[in-house]
Design a protein around this motif. Sequence first.
Motif, mmCIF file in Angstrom:
data_model
loop_
_atom_site.group_PDB
_atom_site.id
_atom_site.type_symbol
_atom_site.label_atom_id
_atom_site.label_comp_id
_atom_site.label_asym_id
_atom_site.label_seq_id
_atom_site.Cartn_x
_atom_site.Cartn_y
_atom_site.Cartn_z
ATOM 1 N N ILE A 53 -44.112 -55.759 -0.418
ATOM 2 C CA ILE A 53 -44.994 -54.791 -1.076
ATOM 3 C C ILE A 53 -46.060 -54.328 -0.091
ATOM 4 O O ILE A 53 -46.309 -53.136 0.060
ATOM 5 C CB ILE A 53 -45.637 -55.381 -2.349
ATOM 6 C CG1 ILE A 53 -44.594 -55.522 -3.461
ATOM 7 C CG2 ILE A 53 -46.808 -54.517 -2.829
ATOM 8 C CD1 ILE A 53 -45.069 -56.300 -4.681
ATOM 9 N N ILE A 58 -39.674 -51.200 0.121
ATOM 10 C CA ILE A 58 -39.269 -51.191 -1.284
ATOM 11 C C ILE A 58 -37.948 -51.924 -1.512
ATOM 12 O O ILE A 58 -37.821 -52.709 -2.455
ATOM 13 C CB ILE A 58 -39.182 -49.741 -1.813
ATOM 14 C CG1 ILE A 58 -40.518 -49.018 -1.630
ATOM 15 C CG2 ILE A 58 -38.736 -49.710 -3.272
ATOM 16 C CD1 ILE A 58 -41.701 -49.690 -2.265
ATOM 17 N N LYS A 61 -38.442 -55.648 -1.146
ATOM 18 C CA LYS A 61 -39.155 -56.142 -2.332
ATOM 19 C C LYS A 61 -38.183 -56.318 -3.486
ATOM 20 O O LYS A 61 -38.171 -57.355 -4.150
ATOM 21 C CB LYS A 61 -40.267 -55.178 -2.742
ATOM 22 C CG LYS A 61 -40.924 -55.525 -4.079
ATOM 23 C CD LYS A 61 -41.586 -54.346 -4.723
ATOM 24 C CE LYS A 61 -40.546 -53.335 -5.151
ATOM 25 N NZ LYS A 61 -41.046 -52.268 -5.991
ATOM 26 N N ASN A 107 -41.612 -55.771 -9.951
ATOM 27 C CA ASN A 107 -40.686 -54.962 -9.162
ATOM 28 C C ASN A 107 -40.862 -53.478 -9.472
ATOM 29 O O ASN A 107 -40.953 -52.651 -8.564
ATOM 30 C CB ASN A 107 -39.250 -55.397 -9.442
ATOM 31 C CG ASN A 107 -38.269 -54.843 -8.447
ATOM 32 O OD1 ASN A 107 -38.630 -54.437 -7.351
ATOM 33 N ND2 ASN A 107 -37.010 -54.826 -8.829
ATOM 34 N N SER A 110 -44.557 -52.569 -8.255
ATOM 35 C CA SER A 110 -45.068 -53.169 -7.003
ATOM 36 C C SER A 110 -46.400 -53.861 -7.274
ATOM 37 O O SER A 110 -47.395 -53.655 -6.586
ATOM 38 C CB SER A 110 -45.201 -52.113 -5.909
ATOM 39 O OG SER A 110 -43.932 -51.641 -5.525
#
Length: 138
Positions: A53, A58, A61, A107, A110
């Motif tokens: 993050i 992305i 993550k 998720n 973020s």
Amino acid sequence: MFGSDYSASPFGGRNAYQAVQVGTGVDGASPHQLIAMLFDGLIDCIAQARGAIRAGKIEEKGRAISRAVRIVDEGLKAGLNLKEGGALAAQLNDLYAYMALRLTQANLRSDEAALDECVQLIEPLRSAWAQIDIKTAA
């Protein structure tokens, strides 16, 4: 709380640990060690997600959080014996369901605060589980 032969269960057993890629050493680990590995793997995934993050990665993550959710659902939650585990198993089931929800929200948004909340929820269990091992080894 856990099934009588947790390591042999198709959902909560060694296959689940390998499926969520907790790490090496699964084959020789006791059921107690397997749970400890899941706790450690979960904390590690959350840390990876937090780093991703902050780095704006992305996809990384998403992979880390997906793995964390799998550890919670396919490892920790699936290993509970709700029929024989009584109130504790039911409470852990609810906790794990909530954590999976918060990880999913982390998720989508973020959201580091959601990740922090999950760590705060799992750390006492992780520490207590480690103490059980220390007491049984003594």
